[in-house]
Scaffold this active site. Structure first.
Site, PDB file in Angstrom:
ATOM      1  N   ARG A  31      32.179 100.692  46.521  1.00 25.61           N
ATOM      2  CA  ARG A  31      31.795  99.392  45.968  1.00 25.61           C
ATOM      3  C   ARG A  31      30.354  99.393  45.501  1.00 25.61           C
ATOM      4  O   ARG A  31      30.016  98.657  44.559  1.00 25.61           O
ATOM      5  CB  ARG A  31      32.059  98.307  47.024  1.00 25.61           C
ATOM      6  N   ARG A 127      51.743 106.549  44.645  1.00 25.15           N
ATOM      7  CA  ARG A 127      51.397 105.365  45.438  1.00 25.15           C
ATOM      8  C   ARG A 127      51.685 104.068  44.682  1.00 25.15           C
ATOM      9  O   ARG A 127      51.573 104.014  43.462  1.00 25.15           O
ATOM     10  CB  ARG A 127      49.938 105.440  45.899  1.00 25.15           C
ATOM     11  N   SER A 172      46.001  93.374  52.370  1.00 20.17           N
ATOM     12  CA  SER A 172      45.468  94.540  51.663  1.00 20.17           C
ATOM     13  C   SER A 172      44.108  94.212  51.073  1.00 20.17           C
ATOM     14  O   SER A 172      44.003  93.391  50.154  1.00 20.17           O
ATOM     15  CB  SER A 172      46.417  94.986  50.543  1.00 20.17           C
ATOM     16  N   GLN A 174      42.410  96.176  49.267  1.00 23.79           N
ATOM     17  CA  GLN A 174      42.338  96.697  47.903  1.00 23.79           C
ATOM     18  C   GLN A 174      42.904  95.685  46.908  1.00 23.79           C
ATOM     19  O   GLN A 174      42.342  95.487  45.828  1.00 23.79           O
ATOM     20  CB  GLN A 174      43.083  98.028  47.815  1.00 23.79           C
ATOM     21  N   ASP A 320      43.443 102.412  58.792  1.00 27.09           N
ATOM     22  CA  ASP A 320      43.130 103.803  58.445  1.00 27.09           C
ATOM     23  C   ASP A 320      42.916 104.689  59.669  1.00 27.09           C
ATOM     24  O   ASP A 320      42.838 105.915  59.536  1.00 27.09           O
ATOM     25  CB  ASP A 320      41.884 103.863  57.555  1.00 27.09           C
ATOM     26  N   LYS A 347      50.396 105.368  52.439  1.00 31.95           N
ATOM     27  CA  LYS A 347      49.013 105.836  52.351  1.00 31.95           C
ATOM     28  C   LYS A 347      49.018 107.197  51.641  1.00 31.95           C
ATOM     29  O   LYS A 347      49.943 107.527  50.910  1.00 31.95           O
ATOM     30  CB  LYS A 347      48.407 105.919  53.760  1.00 31.95           C
ATOM     31  N   ARG A 392      43.109 112.302  56.807  1.00 28.30           N
ATOM     32  CA  ARG A 392      43.047 111.717  58.151  1.00 28.30           C
ATOM     33  C   ARG A 392      44.017 112.401  59.117  1.00 28.30           C
ATOM     34  O   ARG A 392      43.749 112.500  60.313  1.00 28.30           O
ATOM     35  CB  ARG A 392      43.295 110.210  58.076  1.00 28.30           C
TER      36      ARG A 392
END
Length: 437
Positions: A31, A127, A172, A174, A320, A347, A392
């Site tokens: 960002r 996705r 979400s 996003q 996450d 994800k 991850r």
């Protein structure tokens, strides 16, 4: 570099010690580039995450004509182009593995006068993107996707956007951020209402750049046609990256580690809450505020963990961190049950299935469900785990070796560089017996 090029070999045992600073916050790094590029004046960023995902965002704005000076080591200088100053890129914007880049950029690009195509790697290309294209189209944008609503996104320029009041069908950050960023280019007011709290970095940072966002409970609103003014950004360490070390120190006997300058935004601290409910010994020290974001040092010592039913209210606050939490569950006494987390299936990989497969490969009973998992704690054995290119997953299984009976080999680990370059070196310096080839 393809994911198959990198394998982690982690020998069993060891403990984590020392005071370390993990990689910079990925969400805030993304960002800072986006808003700095759209601001008027020069924005300086310290602590920027030098990961592939954030570099993809940087390269996208450079391709749209923004002058960005980047010497590495977390320092970036952005000469803002203003909200209306972006230029048509010479070709498609390749966002690699980064879902954040694609979903937030979709909102920004929907408000431009030029056509642009957003593409990504094989993982990103699977996705779901309708979650952002549908509200943007309701605002007046024109966007084509591949069959199934997946990338590439072809965004037609020159369409007038109208503000809207959007109730998110899912929690979400996003999607919320995408709609709010598009709202800067829209006529009138744009509002989002979310069904559960999600990370609020976009709202905080918009206010920090002088673009007023009104917030009341689950609702955030802004007026179109404002402007962003350059700011100085100090990026805290990423709680998502710190989570691997929190879990590692909790499960490895005699561990005592302090993670410095970690962002503890209340929309992101679910991992601390969940691990504490499992019995983890976590102290939050020296809490302070930096650039509008709460920050603290986190001390973690070894503890005997217990399996729990994870509260569904914590799911969006730790979305996450669940791969790491699953490793904690695998080393806890008793059963851990997660529900309400179907988002994990879309994800970078299907994290429920991939983690279940990996835990089973190490001899742990892990039963996936449509919206979660049931894990019977024990002691992981030796084995080979497929990470499916998910950063991850790779880092979570590396920490599992601290309690394992034998060596853990983790395949397809190159994408660790998307969020945590230098992970292997930092983990080794703290006491993890890890090497890569």
């Amino acid at each position: 570099m393809s994911g198959s090029d990198t394998v982690f070999n982690v020998k069993p045992g060891g403990a984590l010690h020392g005071a370390v600073r993990v990689a910079g916050d990925k969400s805030i790094s993304h960002r800072s580039i986006m808003l700095g590029s759209l601001a008027e004046g020069v924005t300086e960023v310290n602590g920027f995450l030098e990961g592939d995902d954030c570099l993809a965002t940087m390269n996208a704005f450079r391709a749209m004509g923004v002058s960005i000076d980047h010497h590495g080591e977390g320092w970036v200088r952005i000469e803002g182009a203003g909200l209306k100053g972006l230029q048509k890129p010479a070709g498609p914007l390749d966002l690699g593995n980064s879902g954040t880049s694609m979903r937030l950029l979709a909102g920004i690009c929907a408000g431009q006068d030029f056509d642009v195509t957003l593409t990504g790697d094989a993982s990103l290309s699977k996705r779901p993107m309708r979650r952002v294209t549908e509200p943007l189209e309701a605002m007046g944008a024109r966007i084509e996707t591949a069959a199934g609503g997946t990338p590439p996104l072809k965004i037609a320029g020159g369409h007038l956007l109208k503000g809207m009041d959007y109730v998110l069908p899912m929690a979400s950050a996003q999607v919320k951020s995408c709609v709010l960023l598009a709202g800067m280019y829209a006529e009138g007011e744009t509002c989002t209402t979310e069904p559960a709290p999600t990370r609020d970095h976009t709202e905080r940072m918009l206010n920090g750049f002088g673009y007023s966002v009104q917030r009341q409970g689950a609702r955030a609103c802004l007026q179109g046609g404002g402007k962003l003014t350059a700011a100085r950004i100090d990026v805290p360490a990423d709680i998502s990256s710190a989570a691997f070390f929190m879990v590692g120190a909790s499960i490895a006997p005699n561990s005592d580690i302090t993670l410095e300058n970690v962002g503890i935004n209340p929309t992101r601290d679910g991992v601390i809450t969940i691990l504490r409910e499992m019995g983890a010994n976590i102290e939050v020290l020296n809490p302070r505020e930096v650039c509008g974001e709460p920050v603290a040092d986190i001390r973690v010592r070894a503890a005997r963990l217990q399996g729990i039913a994870i509260p569904e209210a914590q799911v969006p606050l730790a979305i996450d961190e669940f791969p790491a939490i699953f490793v904690a569950a695998a080393c806890a006494e008793g059963t851990t049950v997660l529900t309400g987390a179907e988002e994990l299936r879309v994800k970078e990989s299907d994290r429920i299935q991939v983690m279940a497969d990996g835990l089973q490969a190490l001899g742990i009973s892990a039963e996936p469900t449509p919206d979660g998992i049931r894990i019977q704690g024990g002691q992981p054995g030796a084995g080979t785990v497929q990470s499916h290119g998910d950063h991850r997953i790779s880092m979570s299984f590396a920490m599992a070796a601290l309690r394992a009976r034998g060596e853990i080999i983790i395949e397809d680990c190159a994408n660790v560089n998307t969020s945590f370059p230098g992970f292997v070196e930092l983990a080794a310096s703290c006491g993890l017996n890890i090497s890569q080839n």
